[in-house]
Scaffold this motif. Structure first.
Motif, PDB file in Angstrom:
ATOM      1  N   LYS A  57       0.803  -1.227   0.000  1.00 38.85           N
ATOM      2  CA  LYS A  57       0.000   0.000   0.000  1.00 38.85           C
ATOM      3  C   LYS A  57       0.837   1.278   0.000  1.00 38.85           C
ATOM      4  CE  LYS A  57      -3.643  -2.611   0.397  1.00 38.85           C
ATOM      5  NZ  LYS A  57      -4.479  -2.905  -0.785  1.00 38.85           N
ATOM      6  N   CYS A  58       2.143   1.158  -0.281  1.00 41.03           N
ATOM      7  CA  CYS A  58       2.950   2.382  -0.331  1.00 41.03           C
ATOM      8  C   CYS A  58       2.870   3.039  -1.702  1.00 41.03           C
ATOM      9  CB  CYS A  58       4.400   2.089   0.037  1.00 41.03           C
ATOM     10  SG  CYS A  58       5.312   1.159  -1.209  1.00 41.03           S
ATOM     11  N   GLY A  59       2.238   2.373  -2.677  1.00 40.37           N
ATOM     12  CA  GLY A  59       2.037   2.983  -3.989  1.00 40.37           C
ATOM     13  C   GLY A  59       3.064   2.612  -5.036  1.00 40.37           C
ATOM     14  N   LYS A  60       3.732   1.457  -4.872  1.00 40.93           N
ATOM     15  CA  LYS A  60       4.746   1.074  -5.856  1.00 40.93           C
ATOM     16  C   LYS A  60       4.141   0.899  -7.245  1.00 40.93           C
ATOM     17  CE  LYS A  60       6.198  -2.457  -3.602  1.00 40.93           C
ATOM     18  NZ  LYS A  60       6.873  -3.747  -3.426  1.00 40.93           N
ATOM     19  N   SER A  61       3.032   0.190  -7.328  1.00 37.74           N
ATOM     20  CA  SER A  61       2.430  -0.062  -8.638  1.00 37.74           C
ATOM     21  C   SER A  61       1.987   1.233  -9.305  1.00 37.74           C
ATOM     22  CB  SER A  61       1.232  -1.010  -8.493  1.00 37.74           C
ATOM     23  OG  SER A  61       1.645  -2.264  -8.001  1.00 37.74           O
ATOM     24  N   PHE A  69       4.682   3.499 -17.684  1.00 39.64           N
ATOM     25  CA  PHE A  69       3.611   3.208 -18.645  1.00 39.64           C
ATOM     26  C   PHE A  69       2.713   4.403 -18.936  1.00 39.64           C
ATOM     27  CE2 PHE A  69       4.481  -0.751 -16.219  1.00 39.64           C
ATOM     28  CZ  PHE A  69       5.069  -1.472 -17.251  1.00 39.64           C
ATOM     29  N   GLU A  70       2.661   5.374 -17.996  1.00 42.00           N
ATOM     30  CA  GLU A  70       1.793   6.538 -18.135  1.00 42.00           C
ATOM     31  C   GLU A  70       0.335   6.136 -18.324  1.00 42.00           C
ATOM     32  OE1 GLU A  70       3.385   9.193 -21.066  1.00 42.00           O
ATOM     33  OE2 GLU A  70       5.379   9.204 -20.186  1.00 42.00           O
ATOM     34  N   ASP A  71      -0.004   5.007 -17.711  1.00 39.49           N
ATOM     35  CA  ASP A  71      -1.376   4.491 -17.766  1.00 39.49           C
ATOM     36  C   ASP A  71      -1.482   3.331 -16.780  1.00 39.49           C
ATOM     37  OD1 ASP A  71      -3.998   4.213 -18.468  1.00 39.49           O
ATOM     38  OD2 ASP A  71      -3.633   3.877 -20.596  1.00 39.49           O
ATOM     39  N   ASP A  72      -2.694   2.807 -16.584  1.00 40.23           N
ATOM     40  CA  ASP A  72      -2.912   1.660 -15.703  1.00 40.23           C
ATOM     41  C   ASP A  72      -2.446   0.385 -16.387  1.00 40.23           C
ATOM     42  OD1 ASP A  72      -3.828   2.162 -13.153  1.00 40.23           O
ATOM     43  OD2 ASP A  72      -5.858   2.601 -13.829  1.00 40.23           O
ATOM     44  N   VAL A  73      -1.365  -0.177 -15.938  1.00 39.68           N
ATOM     45  CA  VAL A  73      -0.860  -1.436 -16.489  1.00 39.68           C
ATOM     46  C   VAL A  73      -0.654  -2.457 -15.375  1.00 39.68           C
ATOM     47  CG1 VAL A  73       1.050  -2.566 -17.703  1.00 39.68           C
ATOM     48  CG2 VAL A  73       0.217  -0.344 -18.493  1.00 39.68           C
ATOM     49  N   LEU A  74       0.121  -2.066 -14.362  1.00 44.01           N
ATOM     50  CA  LEU A  74       0.379  -2.975 -13.246  1.00 44.01           C
ATOM     51  C   LEU A  74      -0.792  -2.959 -12.271  1.00 44.01           C
ATOM     52  CD1 LEU A  74       4.071  -2.037 -12.360  1.00 44.01           C
ATOM     53  CD2 LEU A  74       3.305  -4.095 -13.533  1.00 44.01           C
ATOM     54  N   PRO A  75      -1.335  -4.122 -11.941  1.00 40.28           N
ATOM     55  CA  PRO A  75      -2.374  -4.161 -10.910  1.00 40.28           C
ATOM     56  C   PRO A  75      -1.751  -4.036  -9.533  1.00 40.28           C
ATOM     57  CG  PRO A  75      -1.884  -6.378 -11.654  1.00 40.28           C
ATOM     58  CD  PRO A  75      -1.059  -5.456 -12.508  1.00 40.28           C
ATOM     59  N   ALA A  76      -2.459  -3.450  -8.608  1.00 37.98           N
ATOM     60  CA  ALA A  76      -1.948  -3.331  -7.244  1.00 37.98           C
ATOM     61  C   ALA A  76      -2.031  -4.684  -6.557  1.00 37.98           C
ATOM     62  CB  ALA A  76      -2.761  -2.301  -6.465  1.00 37.98           C
ATOM     63  N   VAL A 191      17.816  -0.917 -19.708  1.00 40.41           N
ATOM     64  CA  VAL A 191      17.318  -0.501 -18.398  1.00 40.41           C
ATOM     65  C   VAL A 191      16.457  -1.609 -17.821  1.00 40.41           C
ATOM     66  CG1 VAL A 191      15.872   1.155 -17.161  1.00 40.41           C
ATOM     67  CG2 VAL A 191      17.347   1.946 -19.025  1.00 40.41           C
ATOM     68  N   GLU A 192      16.608  -1.867 -16.544  1.00 41.98           N
ATOM     69  CA  GLU A 192      15.734  -2.804 -15.832  1.00 41.98           C
ATOM     70  C   GLU A 192      15.147  -2.092 -14.622  1.00 41.98           C
ATOM     71  OE1 GLU A 192      18.264  -6.106 -14.880  1.00 41.98           O
ATOM     72  OE2 GLU A 192      17.625  -7.255 -16.623  1.00 41.98           O
ATOM     73  N   ILE A 193      13.819  -2.040 -14.563  1.00 42.70           N
ATOM     74  CA  ILE A 193      13.121  -1.509 -13.394  1.00 42.70           C
ATOM     75  C   ILE A 193      12.557  -2.715 -12.655  1.00 42.70           C
ATOM     76  CG2 ILE A 193      11.412   0.109 -12.545  1.00 42.70           C
ATOM     77  CD1 ILE A 193      13.401   1.482 -14.315  1.00 42.70           C
ATOM     78  N   VAL A 194      12.953  -2.886 -11.411  1.00 41.65           N
ATOM     79  CA  VAL A 194      12.593  -4.086 -10.665  1.00 41.65           C
ATOM     80  C   VAL A 194      11.593  -3.733  -9.574  1.00 41.65           C
ATOM     81  CG1 VAL A 194      13.462  -6.050  -9.370  1.00 41.65           C
ATOM     82  CG2 VAL A 194      14.888  -4.997 -11.125  1.00 41.65           C
ATOM     83  N   ASP A 195      10.401  -4.312  -9.679  1.00 44.83           N
ATOM     84  CA  ASP A 195       9.367  -4.141  -8.656  1.00 44.83           C
ATOM     85  C   ASP A 195       9.474  -5.319  -7.704  1.00 44.83           C
ATOM     86  OD1 ASP A 195       7.185  -3.587  -7.138  1.00 44.83           O
ATOM     87  OD2 ASP A 195       5.703  -4.134  -8.645  1.00 44.83           O
ATOM     88  N   THR A 196       9.974  -5.080  -6.504  1.00 44.60           N
ATOM     89  CA  THR A 196      10.192  -6.163  -5.550  1.00 44.60           C
ATOM     90  C   THR A 196       8.962  -6.337  -4.665  1.00 44.60           C
ATOM     91  OG1 THR A 196      11.204  -4.642  -3.975  1.00 44.60           O
ATOM     92  CG2 THR A 196      12.659  -5.734  -5.516  1.00 44.60           C
ATOM     93  N   LEU A 222      13.426   3.408  -2.038  1.00 43.70           N
ATOM     94  CA  LEU A 222      12.533   3.005  -0.957  1.00 43.70           C
ATOM     95  C   LEU A 222      11.334   3.943  -0.933  1.00 43.70           C
ATOM     96  CD1 LEU A 222      11.801   1.502   1.696  1.00 43.70           C
ATOM     97  CD2 LEU A 222      13.249   3.165   2.892  1.00 43.70           C
ATOM     98  N   LEU A 223      10.155   3.386  -1.148  1.00 44.01           N
ATOM     99  CA  LEU A 223       8.938   4.196  -1.128  1.00 44.01           C
ATOM    100  C   LEU A 223       8.268   4.083   0.237  1.00 44.01           C
ATOM    101  CD1 LEU A 223       7.286   3.648  -4.631  1.00 44.01           C
ATOM    102  CD2 LEU A 223       8.933   5.368  -3.890  1.00 44.01           C
ATOM    103  N   LEU A 224       7.952   5.228   0.818  1.00 46.02           N
ATOM    104  CA  LEU A 224       7.257   5.299   2.102  1.00 46.02           C
ATOM    105  C   LEU A 224       5.888   5.933   1.900  1.00 46.02           C
ATOM    106  CD1 LEU A 224      10.197   6.788   4.233  1.00 46.02           C
ATOM    107  CD2 LEU A 224       9.683   4.376   3.845  1.00 46.02           C
ATOM    108  N   TYR A 225       4.993   5.669   2.833  1.00 46.37           N
ATOM    109  CA  TYR A 225       3.673   6.285   2.805  1.00 46.37           C
ATOM    110  C   TYR A 225       3.713   7.483   3.749  1.00 46.37           C
ATOM    111  CZ  TYR A 225      -1.294   6.863   3.944  1.00 46.37           C
ATOM    112  OH  TYR A 225      -2.541   7.376   4.157  1.00 46.37           O
ATOM    113  N   ALA A 226       3.432   8.666   3.214  1.00 50.02           N
ATOM    114  CA  ALA A 226       3.601   9.907   3.977  1.00 50.02           C
ATOM    115  C   ALA A 226       2.846   9.891   5.304  1.00 50.02           C
ATOM    116  CB  ALA A 226       3.162  11.106   3.134  1.00 50.02           C
ATOM    117  N   GLY A 227       1.701   9.207   5.352  1.00 53.95           N
ATOM    118  CA  GLY A 227       0.882   9.224   6.560  1.00 53.95           C
ATOM    119  C   GLY A 227       1.469   8.450   7.720  1.00 53.95           C
TER     120      GLY A 227
END
Length: 676
Positions: A57-61, A69-76, A191-196, A222-227
């Motif tokens: 839920k930190c918003g990686k996708s 992608f500049e669009d909805d491609v990866l599902p959460a 380029v490789e973008i790795v979604d872990t 490292l993505l954090l959730y501001a809240g």
């Protein structure tokens, strides 16, 4: 909506410029076809890797959908254990390639799922793995009997069916180990973008795949959730798991800042709150190398959802109730009304700029500066060869023009100088050998001292720390030993070897100059020839600044060697839950097997290669070659005149060649500035 040129588009432009630079060098004859192919192959095949990590839920996708992608491609992903590792890179068309577990890996997973959860109530880590394994096995029933034919295979599919492989309820999600997403964007080449998806994976092979990608990452984001930025889960991800893969660069992105902003917090307040939490964690884990990385990083605010809405087709927003609601909410909060304003307020440019800054210090150095420097050095080496030949031709012509009695006297003086030079080289070679022996002994002694300090610190922690903190602090000592103590000794050794070689060569050259000036009238052409030859010895293994780094291999000691020396290294670290005596025994057993024989052997081999190079490239034959030519000319007057004419012609031709290559070098230096 087309965004401005990003980091990776710039990367592709620089790659093309480097290809052109290398082709120019090939056309000029500076490098061979083989060298040219090696450079272009590296340009094509060397990947720039960015690992994106963070809790659920930190918003990686959403971030990746906006960024790539500049669009909805990866599902959460809805659960951490059902989301597979995803690697995004270039492809001619939009498609995916899923890799399924092998039969052995699947059997391992089923055994994990068969364990009794009641017995694991006091072990939350193992309990979470078992629960996740049960979930995956349960989900596999949808595949029926086809599962046997799928295990151990790879499957290509249309990108539109991605949810079947990485979505929580996807048909193949239970057996998918990783997914490679191919996307036809030019800037994704190389380029490789790795979604872990996470750590503590129920399938060891999948967790190892995640670690493998993170270990080679140029940047870990490292993505954090501001809240709730840098809560206990974030700390566990960084200080337990990122630490274990030895990451050297961490950027911190704080997502969903718009939610805090809507509650009245300013950007400065959000950053301050996150920074305070990170500093608290760094104080708690003060002995960790990760703490050193984090404490110098400034968190970067952004909103992935705002960035996505700023880039995706506007029709996708107006036709989707959720997006329309978000759009209206954010426009009201920030008092904006256009996609351009939405993208600017997302602050995504700040995050990309930070990624760019980190990569320019590392990847550009490897991918651009080094080959560009090598190519330019090839041109400088070619110039040296022309200069050497020109000086040889001038010296030969000058000698052949002398009357016979003066020529005989010169040959005699050259012979005396030759014998003196040989003795100087012999003594310098022995001095260098002794210096390298001393450096080698110093290196192994300091590594032994580092090992003793490491052992002392670990034993003290085992004896004195609270049991709850022993595991973390022992890991910190291991990190310090592997990633700071030993590398520090190796870097110092490389520096000492570099200085020893350069100093010895420079001193030898000074002594040779003195000999030539003592025995030969007007020796400057010969001195220049010797200077070129001796500098070549250094340049063969270094850069134009006489840097000798390459004389000492970077892989003398790998950290896998250290881990391999302690039986069940990871298990040993997690095994701190056992008695102190058990931990002492495990550590002492591993410590006894740690040796630096590989380093000693590498130092011995490297010394020998240096000595061989000095003996073969040190210009011992320069004077002898001239003596032989002059003696041959003395024996045959007609041949002498022919040699004299040839030497004069060579002088004229080489003078022109030298002017031409000077012009070429200036042109290439100008091009190089655009690359690196």
């Amino acid at each position: 909506m087309e965004s401005k040129k990003n980091l990776f588009e710039e990367l592709q432009e620089k790659k093309q410029m480097l290809r052109t630079f290398a082709k120019n060098a090939l056309d000029k004859g500076w490098i061979t076809q083989e060298s040219y192919k090696g450079i272009t192959d590296k340009i094509e095949n060397d990947s720039l890797t960015i690992g994106v990590i963070g809790q659920m839920k930190c918003g990686k996708s959403t971030f990746l959908n906006a960024f790539i992608f500049e669009d909805d491609v990866l599902p959460a992903a809805t659960t951490p254990m059902t989301a597979s590792l995803s690697v995004i890179t270039y492809g001619e068309k939009k498609e995916l390639e899923a890799e399924f577990y092998t039969k052995d890996e699947w059997e391992e997973l089923k055994m994990q799922a068969s364990r009794d959860t009641e017995e694991l109530k006091n072990d939350p880590v193992e309990l979470s793995k078992v629960k996740a394994a049960k979930e995956l096995v349960d989900k596999s029933t949808v595949l029926g009997s086809s599962i046997d034919s799928l295990l151990g295979t790879k499957k290509k599919d249309d990108l539109g069916k991605l949810v079947e492989y990485v979505g929580a309820d996807g048909k193949f999600v239970s057996i998918t180990k990783s997914v490679r997403i191919l996307y036809p964007k030019e800037w994704l080449k190389g380029v490789e973008i790795v979604d872990t998806p996470g750590f503590n994976d129920p399938v060891v092979s999948r967790e190892e795949r995640t670690k493998e990608f993170l270990q080679k990452a140029d940047v870990v984001l490292l993505l954090l959730y501001a809240g709730r930025a840098f809560d206990a889960t974030d700390r566990d991800i960084v200080f337990e798991h990122v630490r274990s893969v030895g990451v050297g660069k961490i950027l911190i992105g704080v997502n969903k800042y718009d939610l805090c902003y809507a509650e009245g917090e300013t950007e400065e307040e959000i950053i301050s709150n996150v920074t305070d939490e990170i500093k608290k964690a760094c104080r708690e884990y003060r002995d960790s190398l990760v703490s050193e990385l984090l404490k110098n990083e400034t968190p970067i605010l952004f909103s992935a959802s705002m960035a996505l809405m700023g880039k995706m087709p506007i029709s996708n927003i107006t036709n989707n109730a959720d997006y329309k609601f978000q759009w209206d909410r954010i426009c009201d909060i920030f008092e904006i009304s256009t996609q351009k304003e939405m993208l600017r307020k997302s602050l995504i440019d700040d995050l990309e700029g930070s990624v760019r800054s980190v990569i320019e210090k590392s990847k550009y150095e490897i991918l651009f500066r080094k080959p560009a420097n090598m190519i330019l050095q090839a041109g400088l080496n070619a110039k040296d060869e022309i200069s050497k030949k020109l000086n040889d031709a001038k010296e030969l012509a000058k000698s052949l023009e002398l009357p016979n009695d003066e020529l005989i006297a010169k040959i005699e003086q050259l012979g005396k100088a030759q014998r003196r030079v040989e003795r100087k080289i012999e003594r310098a070679t022995q001095d260098l050998s002794d210096s390298l022996d001393d450096i080698s002994k110093q290196c192994t002694r300091k590594m032994g001292e580092a090992k003793d300090i490491f052992a002392q610190n670990v034993r003290q922690r085992i004896d004195t720390e609270k049991k709850s903190s022993i595991a973390r602090n022992v890991r910190a000592e291991c990190d310090k030993f592997m990633n700071r103590s030993i590398p520090k000794v190796i870097d110092e050794t490389k520096f000492n070897i570099s200085n020893a070689v350069v100093d010895q060569v420079e001193n030898l050259l000074d002594e040779i100059k003195d000999v030539l000036r003592r025995y030969i009238d007007d020796p400057e052409d010969l001195i220049e020839t010797f200077s070129i030859s001796m500098r070549k010895f250094v340049k063969e293994k270094g850069s134009s600044e006489l840097n000798m780094d390459d004389l000492f291999l970077d892989d003398l000691y790998t950290w896998s060697d250290f881990k391999a020396s302690i039986p069940n290294y990871d298990g040993f670290l997690w095994g701190i839950r056992y008695s102190r005596n058990d931990v002492h025994s495990a550590f002492d057993y591993g410590l006894d097997s740690i040796s630096f024989d590989k380093v000693k052997q590498a130092l011995t081999e490297k010394k020998q290669s240096i000595m061989d190079l000095m003996n073969t490239e040190s210009a011992q034959q320069i004077l002898q070659k001239l003596i032989d030519e002059l003696n041959a000319a003395m024996a045959d007057e007609r041949k002498r005149q022919a040699q004299l004419e040839q030497a004069r012609q060579s002088t004229d031709r080489l003078t022109t060649d030298l002017k031409n290559i000077d012009t070429q070098i200036k042109e290439m230096q100008s091009l190089k500035k655009q690359i690196a």
